[in-house]
Design an enzyme around this catalytic site. Structure first.
Site, PDB file in Angstrom:
ATOM      1  N   LYS A   9    -126.311   6.032  -6.225  1.00 23.40           N
ATOM      2  CA  LYS A   9    -126.268   4.646  -6.690  1.00 23.40           C
ATOM      3  C   LYS A   9    -126.414   3.666  -5.520  1.00 23.40           C
ATOM      4  O   LYS A   9    -126.306   4.066  -4.349  1.00 23.40           O
ATOM      5  CB  LYS A   9    -124.953   4.420  -7.453  1.00 23.40           C
ATOM      6  CG  LYS A   9    -124.837   5.261  -8.736  1.00 23.40           C
ATOM      7  CD  LYS A   9    -123.536   4.963  -9.479  1.00 23.40           C
ATOM      8  CE  LYS A   9    -123.428   5.788 -10.756  1.00 23.40           C
ATOM      9  NZ  LYS A   9    -122.193   5.452 -11.527  1.00 23.40           N
ATOM     10  N   TYR A  49    -128.520   3.222 -19.341  1.00 26.56           N
ATOM     11  CA  TYR A  49    -127.107   3.234 -19.752  1.00 26.56           C
ATOM     12  C   TYR A  49    -126.916   2.744 -21.191  1.00 26.56           C
ATOM     13  O   TYR A  49    -125.839   2.256 -21.545  1.00 26.56           O
ATOM     14  CB  TYR A  49    -126.275   2.391 -18.783  1.00 26.56           C
ATOM     15  CG  TYR A  49    -125.800   3.146 -17.556  1.00 26.56           C
ATOM     16  CD1 TYR A  49    -125.167   4.393 -17.665  1.00 26.56           C
ATOM     17  CD2 TYR A  49    -125.946   2.602 -16.281  1.00 26.56           C
ATOM     18  CE1 TYR A  49    -124.706   5.066 -16.544  1.00 26.56           C
ATOM     19  CE2 TYR A  49    -125.479   3.280 -15.151  1.00 26.56           C
ATOM     20  CZ  TYR A  49    -124.861   4.514 -15.291  1.00 26.56           C
ATOM     21  OH  TYR A  49    -124.390   5.183 -14.191  1.00 26.56           O
ATOM     22  N   PHE A  57    -117.362  -2.894 -19.746  1.00 24.28           N
ATOM     23  CA  PHE A  57    -117.850  -3.001 -18.363  1.00 24.28           C
ATOM     24  C   PHE A  57    -119.378  -2.980 -18.265  1.00 24.28           C
ATOM     25  O   PHE A  57    -119.928  -2.974 -17.160  1.00 24.28           O
ATOM     26  CB  PHE A  57    -117.254  -1.867 -17.511  1.00 24.28           C
ATOM     27  CG  PHE A  57    -117.539  -0.480 -18.048  1.00 24.28           C
ATOM     28  CD1 PHE A  57    -118.751   0.156 -17.789  1.00 24.28           C
ATOM     29  CD2 PHE A  57    -116.592   0.204 -18.808  1.00 24.28           C
ATOM     30  CE1 PHE A  57    -119.026   1.422 -18.278  1.00 24.28           C
ATOM     31  CE2 PHE A  57    -116.856   1.486 -19.306  1.00 24.28           C
ATOM     32  CZ  PHE A  57    -118.079   2.089 -19.036  1.00 24.28           C
ATOM     33  N   ARG A  85    -121.644  18.008 -11.956  1.00 28.50           N
ATOM     34  CA  ARG A  85    -120.512  17.171 -12.381  1.00 28.50           C
ATOM     35  C   ARG A  85    -119.249  17.571 -11.609  1.00 28.50           C
ATOM     36  O   ARG A  85    -118.441  16.718 -11.257  1.00 28.50           O
ATOM     37  CB  ARG A  85    -120.280  17.320 -13.887  1.00 28.50           C
ATOM     38  CG  ARG A  85    -121.418  16.839 -14.765  1.00 28.50           C
ATOM     39  CD  ARG A  85    -121.513  15.354 -14.907  1.00 28.50           C
ATOM     40  NE  ARG A  85    -120.298  14.745 -15.406  1.00 28.50           N
ATOM     41  CZ  ARG A  85    -120.192  13.445 -15.718  1.00 28.50           C
ATOM     42  NH1 ARG A  85    -121.242  12.625 -15.578  1.00 28.50           N
ATOM     43  NH2 ARG A  85    -119.066  12.957 -16.131  1.00 28.50           N
ATOM     44  N   THR A  91    -114.910  10.273 -12.711  1.00 27.09           N
ATOM     45  CA  THR A  91    -115.504   8.933 -12.635  1.00 27.09           C
ATOM     46  C   THR A  91    -114.711   8.017 -11.699  1.00 27.09           C
ATOM     47  O   THR A  91    -115.289   7.306 -10.873  1.00 27.09           O
ATOM     48  CB  THR A  91    -115.545   8.309 -14.052  1.00 27.09           C
ATOM     49  OG1 THR A  91    -116.154   9.240 -14.951  1.00 27.09           O
ATOM     50  CG2 THR A  91    -116.316   7.005 -14.046  1.00 27.09           C
ATOM     51  N   ARG A 102    -117.114  11.912  -5.043  1.00 21.31           N
ATOM     52  CA  ARG A 102    -116.433  10.638  -5.344  1.00 21.31           C
ATOM     53  C   ARG A 102    -115.102  10.524  -4.609  1.00 21.31           C
ATOM     54  O   ARG A 102    -114.735   9.445  -4.154  1.00 21.31           O
ATOM     55  CB  ARG A 102    -116.278  10.498  -6.857  1.00 21.31           C
ATOM     56  CG  ARG A 102    -117.627  10.129  -7.509  1.00 21.31           C
ATOM     57  CD  ARG A 102    -117.604  10.292  -8.997  1.00 21.31           C
ATOM     58  NE  ARG A 102    -118.732   9.637  -9.665  1.00 21.31           N
ATOM     59  CZ  ARG A 102    -119.030   9.810 -10.956  1.00 21.31           C
ATOM     60  NH1 ARG A 102    -118.281  10.604 -11.698  1.00 21.31           N
ATOM     61  NH2 ARG A 102    -120.059   9.185 -11.495  1.00 21.31           N
ATOM     62  N   ASN A 112    -119.094   4.220  -7.623  1.00 22.65           N
ATOM     63  CA  ASN A 112    -118.660   5.606  -7.420  1.00 22.65           C
ATOM     64  C   ASN A 112    -119.788   6.535  -6.935  1.00 22.65           C
ATOM     65  O   ASN A 112    -119.798   7.720  -7.210  1.00 22.65           O
ATOM     66  CB  ASN A 112    -117.978   6.142  -8.689  1.00 22.65           C
ATOM     67  CG  ASN A 112    -118.897   6.098  -9.897  1.00 22.65           C
ATOM     68  OD1 ASN A 112    -120.065   5.749  -9.769  1.00 22.65           O
ATOM     69  ND2 ASN A 112    -118.382   6.471 -11.051  1.00 22.65           N
ATOM     70  N   HIS A 115    -124.434   9.412  -9.893  1.00 23.87           N
ATOM     71  CA  HIS A 115    -124.525   9.678 -11.329  1.00 23.87           C
ATOM     72  C   HIS A 115    -125.007  11.110 -11.503  1.00 23.87           C
ATOM     73  O   HIS A 115    -125.803  11.595 -10.705  1.00 23.87           O
ATOM     74  CB  HIS A 115    -125.537   8.737 -12.003  1.00 23.87           C
ATOM     75  CG  HIS A 115    -125.906   9.197 -13.390  1.00 23.87           C
ATOM     76  ND1 HIS A 115    -125.156   8.880 -14.492  1.00 23.87           N
ATOM     77  CD2 HIS A 115    -126.903  10.016 -13.823  1.00 23.87           C
ATOM     78  CE1 HIS A 115    -125.684   9.470 -15.556  1.00 23.87           C
ATOM     79  NE2 HIS A 115    -126.743  10.161 -15.184  1.00 23.87           N
ATOM     80  N   GLU A 126    -132.647  11.445 -19.527  1.00 22.98           N
ATOM     81  CA  GLU A 126    -132.556  10.727 -18.255  1.00 22.98           C
ATOM     82  C   GLU A 126    -133.702  11.097 -17.306  1.00 22.98           C
ATOM     83  O   GLU A 126    -134.248  10.226 -16.624  1.00 22.98           O
ATOM     84  CB  GLU A 126    -131.197  11.009 -17.606  1.00 22.98           C
ATOM     85  CG  GLU A 126    -130.044  10.378 -18.402  1.00 22.98           C
ATOM     86  CD  GLU A 126    -128.669  10.744 -17.872  1.00 22.98           C
ATOM     87  OE1 GLU A 126    -128.577  11.519 -16.893  1.00 22.98           O
ATOM     88  OE2 GLU A 126    -127.681  10.242 -18.436  1.00 22.98           O
TER      89      GLU A 126
HETATM   90  P1  IDP Z   1    -119.695   9.178 -15.352  1.00 23.76           P
HETATM   91  O1  IDP Z   1    -120.638   8.470 -14.391  1.00 23.76           O
HETATM   92  O2  IDP Z   1    -118.613   9.914 -14.623  1.00 23.76           O
HETATM   93  O3  IDP Z   1    -120.434  10.049 -16.346  1.00 23.76           O
HETATM   94  P2  IDP Z   1    -119.294   7.280 -17.548  1.00 23.76           P
HETATM   95  O4  IDP Z   1    -118.047   7.179 -18.367  1.00 23.76           O
HETATM   96  O5  IDP Z   1    -120.506   7.882 -18.179  1.00 23.76           O
HETATM   97  O6  IDP Z   1    -118.923   8.034 -16.183  1.00 23.76           O
HETATM   98  O7  IDP Z   1    -119.623   5.793 -17.071  1.00 23.76           O
HETATM   99  C1  IDP Z   1    -120.855   5.484 -16.461  1.00 23.76           C
HETATM  100  C2  IDP Z   1    -120.603   4.626 -15.252  1.00 23.76           C
HETATM  101  O8  IDP Z   1    -120.037   3.376 -15.662  1.00 23.76           O
HETATM  102  C3  IDP Z   1    -119.585   5.191 -14.255  1.00 23.76           C
HETATM  103  O9  IDP Z   1    -120.118   6.132 -13.355  1.00 23.76           O
HETATM  104  C4  IDP Z   1    -119.131   3.935 -13.543  1.00 23.76           C
HETATM  105  O10 IDP Z   1    -120.083   3.485 -12.564  1.00 23.76           O
HETATM  106  C5  IDP Z   1    -119.086   2.931 -14.692  1.00 23.76           C
HETATM  107  N1  IDP Z   1    -117.770   2.877 -15.335  1.00 23.76           N
HETATM  108  C6  IDP Z   1    -117.217   3.793 -16.184  1.00 23.76           C
HETATM  109  N2  IDP Z   1    -116.001   3.411 -16.597  1.00 23.76           N
HETATM  110  C7  IDP Z   1    -115.756   2.217 -16.000  1.00 23.76           C
HETATM  111  C8  IDP Z   1    -114.640   1.303 -16.022  1.00 23.76           C
HETATM  112  O11 IDP Z   1    -113.628   1.510 -16.693  1.00 23.76           O
HETATM  113  N3  IDP Z   1    -114.768   0.174 -15.235  1.00 23.76           N
HETATM  114  C9  IDP Z   1    -115.891  -0.092 -14.497  1.00 23.76           C
HETATM  115  N4  IDP Z   1    -116.941   0.738 -14.454  1.00 23.76           N
HETATM  116  C10 IDP Z   1    -116.881   1.875 -15.189  1.00 23.76           C
HETATM  117 MG    MG Z   2    -121.779   9.511 -17.868  1.00 25.14          MG
END
Ligand code: IDP
Ligand code: MG
Length: 137
Positions: A9, A49, A57, A85, A91, A102, A112, A115, A126
């Site tokens: 990212k 997304y 968010f 993963r 996350t 992470r 973070n 992805h 994707e």
């Molecule tokens: P992942 O990347 O671990 O699969 P997802 O739940 O799919 O997590 O969320 C996608 C992305 O959205 C996350 O990697 C992060 O950058 C952002 N994100 C997820 N949850 C939050 C939150 O509660 N606050 C702010 N950003 C979030």
């Molecule tokens: Mg995800």
């Protein structure tokens, strides 16, 4: 052999972590099958997304993902979706297991670093969102 989409990212690129992250993948045995740097447009990020469009968010996430160039990769390996993963960690970096990408480098739940596709279905969508067949080796 399975394929997954990996993204370094904009925060990972800005922090000069491209080499570190790719090194984690290659030393694990994943093969980089495709790679490019891209600065996403708003609509490219929103399409990517799409599943999160109702989340509170979402707007901030789109701003973050379009804040600078990122690295798109297709990784190939046995069980690569799940193993990637695991290497990424949770996350939220505060909850990510020690030694994961992470845990080592992420700043916040949003910023973070990486992805990774979370299922075969999302990997297919994707990869197709960013790469054409002739760009994958
Ligand atoms: P992942 O990347 O671990 O699969 P997802 O739940 O799919 O997590 O969320 C996608 C992305 O959205 C996350 O990697 C992060 O950058 C952002 N994100 C997820 N949850 C939050 C939150 O509660 N606050 C702010 N950003 C979030
Ligand atoms: Mg995800």
């Amino acid at each position: 052999m399975q394929k997954t989409l990996s993204i370094i990212k904009p925060d990972g690129v800005a922090k000069k972590l491209i080499g570190e992250v790719v090194s984690v993948f290659e030393s694990t045995g994943f093969r980089v099958a495709a790679m490019k740097m891209k600065w996403l447009s708003k609509s490219e990020a929103e399409g990517f997304y799409y599943v999160h469009r109702e989340r509170p968010f979402f707007q901030e996430l789109i701003e973050f993902m379009t804040s600078g160039p990122l690295i798109l990769m297709v990784l190939e390996g046995e069980d690569v979706i799940k193993r990637n993963r695991e290497l990424m960690g949770a996350t939220d970096p505060a909850e990510a297991a020690a030694g994961t990408i992470r845990a080592r480098w992420a700043h916040s739940k949003q910023n973070n670093i990486v992805h990774g596709s979370d299922s075969e279905e999302s990997a297919k969508f994707e990869i197709g969102h960013f790469f054409s067949g002739i760009e994958i080796f």
